[in-house]
Enzyme design. Structure first.
Site, PDB file in Angstrom:
ATOM      1  N   HIS A  66       0.829  -1.213   0.000  1.00 47.95           N
ATOM      2  CA  HIS A  66       0.000   0.000   0.000  1.00 47.95           C
ATOM      3  C   HIS A  66       0.862   1.261   0.000  1.00 47.95           C
ATOM      4  O   HIS A  66       0.452   2.276  -0.545  1.00 47.95           O
ATOM      5  CB  HIS A  66      -0.949  -0.010   1.194  1.00 47.95           C
ATOM      6  CG  HIS A  66      -2.087  -0.979   1.043  1.00 47.95           C
ATOM      7  ND1 HIS A  66      -3.331  -0.779   1.605  1.00 47.95           N
ATOM      8  CD2 HIS A  66      -2.173  -2.154   0.372  1.00 47.95           C
ATOM      9  CE1 HIS A  66      -4.124  -1.799   1.288  1.00 47.95           C
ATOM     10  NE2 HIS A  66      -3.442  -2.647   0.554  1.00 47.95           N
ATOM     11  N   ASP A  67       2.028   1.210   0.595  1.00 47.57           N
ATOM     12  CA  ASP A  67       2.926   2.364   0.518  1.00 47.57           C
ATOM     13  C   ASP A  67       3.334   2.597  -0.932  1.00 47.57           C
ATOM     14  O   ASP A  67       3.191   3.700  -1.467  1.00 47.57           O
ATOM     15  CB  ASP A  67       4.163   2.148   1.400  1.00 47.57           C
ATOM     16  CG  ASP A  67       5.054   3.392   1.412  1.00 47.57           C
ATOM     17  OD1 ASP A  67       4.498   4.512   1.347  1.00 47.57           O
ATOM     18  OD2 ASP A  67       6.287   3.259   1.484  1.00 47.57           O
ATOM     19  N   VAL A  70       0.628   3.903  -3.484  1.00 43.80           N
ATOM     20  CA  VAL A  70       0.083   5.244  -3.238  1.00 43.80           C
ATOM     21  C   VAL A  70       1.252   6.218  -3.085  1.00 43.80           C
ATOM     22  O   VAL A  70       1.971   6.170  -2.095  1.00 43.80           O
ATOM     23  CB  VAL A  70      -0.805   5.254  -1.970  1.00 43.80           C
ATOM     24  CG1 VAL A  70      -1.449   6.620  -1.794  1.00 43.80           C
ATOM     25  CG2 VAL A  70      -1.878   4.168  -2.055  1.00 43.80           C
ATOM     26  N   GLY A  72       4.118   6.127  -4.427  1.00 49.40           N
ATOM     27  CA  GLY A  72       5.444   5.507  -4.459  1.00 49.40           C
ATOM     28  C   GLY A  72       5.918   5.041  -3.098  1.00 49.40           C
ATOM     29  O   GLY A  72       5.306   5.346  -2.071  1.00 49.40           O
ATOM     30  N   ASP A  74       7.509   5.610  -0.359  1.00 53.91           N
ATOM     31  CA  ASP A  74       8.083   6.780   0.317  1.00 53.91           C
ATOM     32  C   ASP A  74       7.589   6.903   1.753  1.00 53.91           C
ATOM     33  O   ASP A  74       7.680   7.984   2.351  1.00 53.91           O
ATOM     34  CB  ASP A  74       7.742   8.059  -0.465  1.00 53.91           C
ATOM     35  CG  ASP A  74       6.255   8.374  -0.419  1.00 53.91           C
ATOM     36  OD1 ASP A  74       5.452   7.490  -0.024  1.00 53.91           O
ATOM     37  OD2 ASP A  74       5.882   9.515  -0.767  1.00 53.91           O
ATOM     38  N   SER A  76       4.780   7.291   2.824  1.00 51.38           N
ATOM     39  CA  SER A  76       3.642   8.210   3.010  1.00 51.38           C
ATOM     40  C   SER A  76       2.512   7.511   3.763  1.00 51.38           C
ATOM     41  O   SER A  76       1.727   8.157   4.458  1.00 51.38           O
ATOM     42  CB  SER A  76       3.137   8.742   1.664  1.00 51.38           C
ATOM     43  OG  SER A  76       2.807   7.672   0.798  1.00 51.38           O
ATOM     44  N   PRO A 165      -6.050  -1.553  -5.563  1.00 46.15           N
ATOM     45  CA  PRO A 165      -7.022  -2.436  -6.201  1.00 46.15           C
ATOM     46  C   PRO A 165      -8.170  -2.777  -5.260  1.00 46.15           C
ATOM     47  O   PRO A 165      -7.996  -2.833  -4.049  1.00 46.15           O
ATOM     48  CB  PRO A 165      -6.198  -3.692  -6.510  1.00 46.15           C
ATOM     49  CG  PRO A 165      -5.105  -3.692  -5.492  1.00 46.15           C
ATOM     50  CD  PRO A 165      -4.804  -2.254  -5.196  1.00 46.15           C
ATOM     51  N   ASP A 259       3.927 -19.914   1.509  1.00 49.29           N
ATOM     52  CA  ASP A 259       4.166 -21.019   0.572  1.00 49.29           C
ATOM     53  C   ASP A 259       3.274 -20.835  -0.655  1.00 49.29           C
ATOM     54  O   ASP A 259       2.654 -19.786  -0.820  1.00 49.29           O
ATOM     55  CB  ASP A 259       3.897 -22.366   1.261  1.00 49.29           C
ATOM     56  CG  ASP A 259       2.468 -22.466   1.804  1.00 49.29           C
ATOM     57  OD1 ASP A 259       1.615 -21.612   1.452  1.00 49.29           O
ATOM     58  OD2 ASP A 259       2.187 -23.396   2.579  1.00 49.29           O
TER      59      ASP A 259
HETATM   60  C1  HEM Z   1      -3.983  -7.895  -6.567  1.00 49.72           C
HETATM   61  C2  HEM Z   1      -4.743  -7.014  -5.951  1.00 49.72           C
HETATM   62  C3  HEM Z   1      -4.993  -7.057  -4.470  1.00 49.72           C
HETATM   63  C4  HEM Z   1      -6.198  -6.892  -3.886  1.00 49.72           C
HETATM   64  C5  HEM Z   1      -7.527  -6.625  -4.575  1.00 49.72           C
HETATM   65  C6  HEM Z   1      -6.002  -7.045  -2.464  1.00 49.72           C
HETATM   66  C7  HEM Z   1      -7.003  -6.938  -1.515  1.00 49.72           C
HETATM   67  C8  HEM Z   1      -6.861  -7.257  -0.190  1.00 49.72           C
HETATM   68  C9  HEM Z   1      -7.937  -7.245   0.774  1.00 49.72           C
HETATM   69  C10 HEM Z   1      -9.373  -6.836   0.487  1.00 49.72           C
HETATM   70  C11 HEM Z   1      -7.425  -7.664   1.954  1.00 49.72           C
HETATM   71  C12 HEM Z   1      -8.173  -7.791   3.276  1.00 49.72           C
HETATM   72  C13 HEM Z   1      -8.128  -6.487   4.020  1.00 49.72           C
HETATM   73  C14 HEM Z   1      -8.987  -6.476   5.244  1.00 49.72           C
HETATM   74  O1  HEM Z   1     -10.067  -7.039   5.273  1.00 49.72           O
HETATM   75  O2  HEM Z   1      -8.548  -5.893   6.240  1.00 49.72           O
HETATM   76  C15 HEM Z   1      -6.024  -7.938   1.748  1.00 49.72           C
HETATM   77  C16 HEM Z   1      -5.161  -8.392   2.711  1.00 49.72           C
HETATM   78  C17 HEM Z   1      -3.811  -8.593   2.511  1.00 49.72           C
HETATM   79  N1  HEM Z   1      -3.103  -8.260   1.372  1.00 49.72           N
HETATM   80 FE1  HEM Z   1      -3.884  -7.833  -0.432  1.00 49.72          FE
HETATM   81  N2  HEM Z   1      -4.681  -7.285  -2.224  1.00 49.72           N
HETATM   82  C18 HEM Z   1      -4.022  -7.300  -3.410  1.00 49.72           C
HETATM   83  C19 HEM Z   1      -2.662  -7.450  -3.598  1.00 49.72           C
HETATM   84  C20 HEM Z   1      -1.754  -7.595  -2.566  1.00 49.72           C
HETATM   85  C21 HEM Z   1      -0.327  -7.486  -2.722  1.00 49.72           C
HETATM   86  C22 HEM Z   1       0.378  -7.152  -4.021  1.00 49.72           C
HETATM   87  C23 HEM Z   1       0.223  -7.716  -1.489  1.00 49.72           C
HETATM   88  C24 HEM Z   1       1.662  -7.705  -1.076  1.00 49.72           C
HETATM   89  C25 HEM Z   1       2.672  -7.964  -1.869  1.00 49.72           C
HETATM   90  C26 HEM Z   1      -0.878  -7.982  -0.592  1.00 49.72           C
HETATM   91  C27 HEM Z   1      -0.738  -8.337   0.721  1.00 49.72           C
HETATM   92  C28 HEM Z   1      -1.791  -8.571   1.582  1.00 49.72           C
HETATM   93  C29 HEM Z   1      -1.640  -9.168   2.897  1.00 49.72           C
HETATM   94  C30 HEM Z   1      -0.354  -9.727   3.487  1.00 49.72           C
HETATM   95  C31 HEM Z   1      -2.912  -9.163   3.483  1.00 49.72           C
HETATM   96  C32 HEM Z   1      -3.280  -9.634   4.904  1.00 49.72           C
HETATM   97  C33 HEM Z   1      -3.172  -8.438   5.828  1.00 49.72           C
HETATM   98  C34 HEM Z   1      -3.335  -8.755   7.289  1.00 49.72           C
HETATM   99  O3  HEM Z   1      -3.555  -9.908   7.674  1.00 49.72           O
HETATM  100  O4  HEM Z   1      -3.220  -7.797   8.087  1.00 49.72           O
HETATM  101  N3  HEM Z   1      -2.061  -7.862  -1.266  1.00 49.72           N
HETATM  102  N4  HEM Z   1      -5.705  -7.671   0.421  1.00 49.72           N
END
Ligand code: HEM
Ligand SMILES: *[C@@H]1O[C@H](CO)[C@@H](O)[C@H](O)[C@H]1NC(C)=O
Ligand SMILES: *[C@@H]1O[C@H](CO)[C@@H](O)[C@H](O)[C@H]1NC(C)=O
Length: 331
Positions: A66-67, A70, A72, A74, A76, A165, A259
């Protein structure tokens, strides 16, 4: 323009633009002279934190993503404004992990308590190193991380929802957002593999497990298929009157291990978010999902390369940036 003239013109243009090419600024071992122990300070603080709060691992990985998306990479995302006009008060960022923020602040304190390092390491780099460390500490690949980012001075609510996204995105929407950040479809698929750890709240996928009455003439909410047994389990965690704090693991098979089970879940139609399951449902991305599901080494290699590219987005240089004294506020 003559060929020779054009060459000179291009060379000049390159020299003018080069300082803005953020990637040129980043390198491994950036702090070798200014804070030689920085990586061991970071990794020991991270492993200490994970002993008391495993959730900080997923939280930190998500915070790095998310950093970078949004404004870059940085830091923010870490800024807190008294009037609430900051990234973490908006959109998807409101569920960023408090444990992750605590971890970054603890790392900053540990680095600055070393007199050689005080005020030399940026919060943006701390986040990049911490994200790298949580991946390897949970069973994922370990890799050298590029450093040399400065901390940004701006954070606003408004930009967040256009930059991140939505879990309801289809493949084209996912691709166009990632392309805009210089990332390929394969990068996007391997980075989505981060959902091998961590949780999601019920509201992010509730539309996938109940049929809601559509308003007349609105298009039905798009929804890739889900395993029926799995859907019934999810309904227990998220009843229709679900509580706001209820969560489920994004990878129900091995939720605490980094994994490739995430991709195997998608093959079994057990992806939680629509944006996860679509990677298998859409024929254009399915082969990559199958490849990562069958070959964890291939997933890890692709993930490392995509994380490195992610870490280069919008890096601040010169007067656009600074080394923050406190990660949550500009100097
Ligand atoms: C491809 C598009 C992506 C979408 C639509 C997306 C969406 C989401 C959503 C909706 C959640 C749950 C948030 C919540 O209910 O609090 C989440 C959690 C998470 N996302 Fe993504 N995400 C995406 C890509 C990524 C990427 C690229 C990463 C990191 C490289 C990432 C890492 C994570 C992690 C680790 C969690 C769990 C967070 C936690 O347990 O605190 N996501 N994501
Ligand atoms: C949802 O409704 C059921 C049945 O009315 C009730 O037993 C349950 O406590 C409610 N759950 C929440 C989270 O409000
Ligand atoms: C798995 O992927 C790695 C890395 O791309 C490759 O070297 C290896 O040959 C693959 N293994 C199989 C069984 O295909």
């Amino acid at each position: 323009m003559e060929k020779a003239q054009f060459f000179v013109f291009s060379a000049v243009l390159f020299l003018v633009l080069a300082p803005n090419l953020a990637t040129a600024q980043l390198r491994q071992n950036y702090y070798a002279n200014t804070c030689p122990n920085v990586e061991s300070i970071v990794s020991s603080t991270v492993s200490q934190k994970l002993k008391s709060s495993f959730a900080a691992a997923a939280g930190t990985l998500r915070m790095f993503f998310h950093d970078c998306f949004v404004r870059g990479c940085d830091a923010s995302v870490l800024l807190s404004a008294a009037n609430g006009d900051d990234e973490h008060s908006a959109g998807a960022d409101v569920t960023l992990s408090a444990d992750a923020l605590d971890l970054i602040n603890k790392i900053k304190a540990a680095i600055d308590s070393n007199s050689q390092c005080t005020n030399k390491v940026s919060c943006a780099d701390i986040l990049a190193m911490a994200a790298r460390d949580v991946v390897s500490l949970t069973g994922g690949p370990s890799y050298p991380v590029e450093l040399g980012r400065l901390d940004g001075k701006v954070s606003t609510r408004a930009i967040v929802k256009y930059s991140l996204p939505s879990p309801a995105f289809n493949l084209d929407q996912l691709n166009s957002l990632f392309f805009a950040n210089g990332l390929s479809q394969t990068d996007m698929i391997s980075l989505s593999g981060a959902h091998t750890i961590g949780v999601t709240h019920c509201d992010k996928f509730i539309r996938r497990i109940y049929t809601f009455k559509q308003a007349p003439r609105t298009k039905a909410v798009w929804n890739p298929p889900m395993n029926l047994w799995f859907l019934r389990q999810l309904r227990k965690t998220c009843p229709i009157n679900f509580s706001k704090s209820a969560v489920t693991m994004l990878d129900n098979q091995t939720p605490f291990k980094f994994d490739n089970a995430y991709y195997q879940n998608l093959q079994g139609l057990k992806g939680i978010l629509a944006s996860d399951q679509i990677l298998f449902s859409d024929k254009r991305s399915r082969a990559t999902v199958n490849w990562f599901a069958s070959n964890q080494t291939a997933f890890f290699e692709s993930f490392v390369s995509a994380m490195t590219k992610l870490g280069r987005i919008g890096v601040k240089t010169g007067s656009d940036g600074e080394i923050r004294r406190v990660c949550t506020s500009v100097n």
